[in-house]
Design an enzyme around this catalytic site. Sequence first.
Site, PDB file in Angstrom:
ATOM      1  N   PRO A 171       0.836  -1.203   0.000  1.00  0.00           N
ATOM      2  CA  PRO A 171       0.000   0.000   0.000  1.00  0.00           C
ATOM      3  C   PRO A 171       0.869   1.250   0.000  1.00  0.00           C
ATOM      4  O   PRO A 171       1.897   1.295   0.653  1.00  0.00           O
ATOM      5  CB  PRO A 171      -0.809  -0.113   1.289  1.00  0.00           C
ATOM      6  N   GLU A 172       0.472   2.237  -0.761  1.00  0.00           N
ATOM      7  CA  GLU A 172       1.173   3.511  -0.762  1.00  0.00           C
ATOM      8  C   GLU A 172       0.308   4.543  -0.050  1.00  0.00           C
ATOM      9  O   GLU A 172      -0.762   4.222   0.450  1.00  0.00           O
ATOM     10  CB  GLU A 172       1.470   3.928  -2.206  1.00  0.00           C
TER      11      GLU A 172
END
Length: 286
Positions: A2-3
Amino acid sequence: MPELPEVETVKRTLNTLIADKTIESVDVLLPRIIQKPQDPDLFAALLQGQTIHVVERRGKFLRFILDDYVMVSHLRMEGRYGLYSSEEQLELHTHVVFHFTDGTDLRYKDVRQFGTMHLFPQGQDLTQPPLGKLGIEPLDESFTFAAFRERIAKRTTKIKPLLLNQEYIVGIGNIYVDESLFLAGIHPEREADTLSRPELQKLHAAIIQTLQDSVEAGGSSIKSYVNGQGEIGLFQHQLKIYGRKAESCYQCGAEIQKTVVGGRGTHFCPECQPLKRTRKTKKSKE
Ligand SMILES: [Zn+2]
């Protein structure tokens, strides 16, 4: 992984699901997720009776603001939170369970087991690891052009690894750095100090736009990223450059190239992002 936009989406979802819930007890099923305090029983004991007021974000870390403590959580590769009824059976890879007084559970699942949780007394989490040395927030008002330029303009290193360095700017990961550089028309291997002021302005605007667009679209990830309510992120369909090796550029039709910059897979368009040489003397390290 996840960013920032995905973590922002998880944060927003958690706020709609668990704000104002009070923790009755905590089961730690995989002790190594708990980094601080080192004793998982103490972690559980300290959380007993605490109410979750709000969930905030710093870089890619979630901050659960409680009565007396702040719980800092990093999802790393595959960590996920979900809200369940206490009666539902535990799913595979569930490592930490927060039982609330209202008969629901917040459950943390993590197939890869790389996620972390740290518990700090209120007011102490932002000044020490893992949050202590983090750089500026790109979605915060403090991320002005002047602040961006001050951090970037005089560096002689390549622009892509600089943008990935969490001590300068937090939370723009590999995907969104490639997207931002494409939007700004800047080759990922340009040295930062060769960027003109207009180029830096374009890049600053491109970072904000890329992240805001993806937050609005619910975050994305190339793998099967799922947000806190079980919805798959949508932004992956909007990626203009990342993951499109050998496909045609949407802007000019040229073939998108993939290379490695600073150890990271990097996508760029050779036409829209030419590698200009604006310095008269080449750096010796090249
Ligand atoms: Zn192009």
